[in-house]
Each structure stands twice: as structure tokens, then as C-alpha cells.
Motif scaffolding. Sequence first.
Motif, PDB file in Angstrom:
ATOM      1  N   VAL A 202       0.813  -1.219   0.000  1.00  0.00           N
ATOM      2  CA  VAL A 202       0.000   0.000   0.000  1.00  0.00           C
ATOM      3  C   VAL A 202       0.849   1.274   0.000  1.00  0.00           C
ATOM      4  N   GLU A 203       2.056   1.225   0.570  1.00  0.00           N
ATOM      5  CA  GLU A 203       2.912   2.415   0.538  1.00  0.00           C
ATOM      6  C   GLU A 203       3.388   2.714  -0.879  1.00  0.00           C
ATOM      7  N   GLU A 204       3.728   1.656  -1.615  1.00  0.00           N
ATOM      8  CA  GLU A 204       4.122   1.831  -3.008  1.00  0.00           C
ATOM      9  C   GLU A 204       2.925   2.308  -3.832  1.00  0.00           C
ATOM     10  N   LEU A 205       1.765   1.721  -3.564  1.00  0.00           N
ATOM     11  CA  LEU A 205       0.554   2.096  -4.280  1.00  0.00           C
ATOM     12  C   LEU A 205       0.204   3.565  -4.033  1.00  0.00           C
ATOM     13  N   ALA A 206       0.256   3.984  -2.775  1.00  0.00           N
ATOM     14  CA  ALA A 206      -0.043   5.378  -2.441  1.00  0.00           C
ATOM     15  C   ALA A 206       0.965   6.327  -3.077  1.00  0.00           C
ATOM     16  N   SER A 207       2.212   5.916  -3.144  1.00  0.00           N
ATOM     17  CA  SER A 207       3.249   6.755  -3.769  1.00  0.00           C
ATOM     18  C   SER A 207       2.969   6.936  -5.255  1.00  0.00           C
ATOM     19  N   TYR A 236       6.762   9.175  -2.719  1.00  0.00           N
ATOM     20  CA  TYR A 236       7.055   8.793  -1.332  1.00  0.00           C
ATOM     21  C   TYR A 236       7.430  10.016  -0.503  1.00  0.00           C
ATOM     22  N   ASP A 237       8.122  10.993  -1.118  1.00  0.00           N
ATOM     23  CA  ASP A 237       8.434  12.246  -0.413  1.00  0.00           C
ATOM     24  C   ASP A 237       7.136  12.937   0.021  1.00  0.00           C
ATOM     25  N   ILE A 238       6.167  12.968  -0.887  1.00  0.00           N
ATOM     26  CA  ILE A 238       4.893  13.630  -0.576  1.00  0.00           C
ATOM     27  C   ILE A 238       4.165  12.871   0.527  1.00  0.00           C
ATOM     28  N   LEU A 239       4.177  11.539   0.455  1.00  0.00           N
ATOM     29  CA  LEU A 239       3.532  10.725   1.485  1.00  0.00           C
ATOM     30  C   LEU A 239       4.149  11.001   2.848  1.00  0.00           C
ATOM     31  N   PHE A 258       2.890   3.729   6.453  1.00  0.00           N
ATOM     32  CA  PHE A 258       1.887   2.691   6.204  1.00  0.00           C
ATOM     33  C   PHE A 258       0.498   3.216   6.553  1.00  0.00           C
ATOM     34  N   ARG A 259       0.401   3.840   7.709  1.00  0.00           N
ATOM     35  CA  ARG A 259      -0.880   4.423   8.116  1.00  0.00           C
ATOM     36  C   ARG A 259      -1.313   5.519   7.146  1.00  0.00           C
ATOM     37  N   MET A 260      -0.374   6.348   6.728  1.00  0.00           N
ATOM     38  CA  MET A 260      -0.697   7.439   5.823  1.00  0.00           C
ATOM     39  C   MET A 260      -1.103   6.925   4.446  1.00  0.00           C
TER      40      MET A 260
END
Length: 282
Positions: A202-207, A236-239, A258-260
Motif C-alpha cells: 500500500v505504501e508503493e501504491l499510495a506513492s 514517497y516524499d509527498i507521502l 503505512f498508516r498514511m
Amino acid sequence: MQIQWYPGHMTKTRRMIQENLKFVDVVVEIADARLPLSSRNPEILSIIGKKPKITLLNKADLADPRANQLWVDWYKAKGEQAILTDCVTGKGLHDLPQHAKLLLKEKIDRDVAKGIVGRAVKIMVVGIPNVGKSTLVNKMAGKASAKTGDRPGVTRGKQWVRLSNGLDLLDMPGILWPKFEDVEVGKRLAFTGAIKDEIMDVEELASWLLEYLKAHYQEKLTTRYKLEEVNDWTGYDILTEIGKKRGAILPGGVIDTFRMANMLLDEYRGGKIGQITLEFPR
């Protein structure tokens, strides 16, 4: 990234659609207005063949209004009917019976000539998981007659529902295709929740989503998360920056990305970032 998600019930659904086509007059395919092409299973088109078909571009309220009109025009240019809908509120659904009966006018006229009047128009509702098939059925029936959920793969068996406006709806389970050769298609589907988050990073997906928003909807992105200059930032910087602003700090000062990431995906899917379309006609 190669996303592969083809549970056993998907194979059964494919066979179920083929077996039940002979019982229906029209196929209504529901696609997600935010990604009309990526949310269409190419196998469905080959399965239904020449059966009359109407496309509903659902969740149109979550999509960019400018893009919605472009897509309606794109379908029209191809000789296909497309209706913008929001199955939660029912917007656009009142047009469906009229469109279905117009599509079947010759057949209905032949029935009338034979003295057959008032026969219900039978419609099969198909589409990939999580595009709103069961919500459509429930809204048109005026009651919770089909299972609904915000997770993909809720409907597992066919369900007939009789409506008061001369329609019988056959709600089919969602069907994805075995794997996504085009990485971008897989990403877009994952953004909307059509693919289970449990099989994704999900972190990669959100990025990835943040990079898309930066490129196409930067003002909406910076407004929602109170950001300033993001042109030189990675997703990822923005996340990470959003995590700082939201106070999502783990012990040791580490940002809880992860939460974000989960928060960001939920907010996108809920329309909180704005009306955003993930692909445009080409």
C-alpha cells in the motif's frame, strides 16, 4: 509489478455468464467512470458477443466532470450507449429502462404484433468487482435485495430481481481477468479498490497515486494536504510530508507511512481529494 488475482469463483463466474446469456435480452456492463477502459474486462466483451449492451459509467460523481463528457462522446463515436450514473444516489439510473427498451424496440414491436404485451425486459448486470453492480440492483429495486460491500468480490452467485418498471435484473458476481499485462491498468484498478489491498504494497501504491495527482491534479493535492512546492518530490516524499503534517509519528521520530498510505487511499476512494479521473480517451 505483475498483479495476479484470479480466485476460483472468477472461473465459475465466466461460465455462469455464458450459460445465462440465453435468458436475457440486454447486457448492462458497469464500468468505473474514473477509469472506463481499465475497469472493463476485455473477456466480458468476447463472452457476450452480439448481445445488445449498454455501458453505465458509474461513480461519475467521483470523476472529473470534464472527463465524464469526453468519455460519453468517445462511446457515442463508437456507436455505443454510455450513461453517467451514481448508483448510491440513483442519479442517471432513471434513464436505464428507457435506453434498454429503445435498444430492443424491434423485438418488442415483434412481440406486440404477436399479441405478447408487457413481457419484462431481462437485463444481465456484469462488471469487475467493486464497480457498483449490487448497489445498482438495490437502488433500482428500492430495497437491499442484493448483497453490497466496499470490498471486491462480495457477490458470489447470480441473483434475479424483479422491478416494477418492467425490468428483471440478473446480478452476476464480478469478474477480473487472470493477470494485468499492462502495469498501469493494474495500478489504476488498485487505486480504486477493485483489487484487494491485502495483496498490494500500500505504501508503493499510495506513492504511485501521489505521483499521478502531482502530474494531473496538483492543485487538488496541495489544497487537500496543505502542501506547497511538490514538483521536485517523489510520491514517497509527498507521502512522508503528509505524515508529518498529520502528526503520524512513530517512536523514534519515524513517519508512519503505512498508516498514511491507507489514509490516502481511503480519502481518494471517498472523493475527499476531489473529483479525479485516472485515464482519458485516447
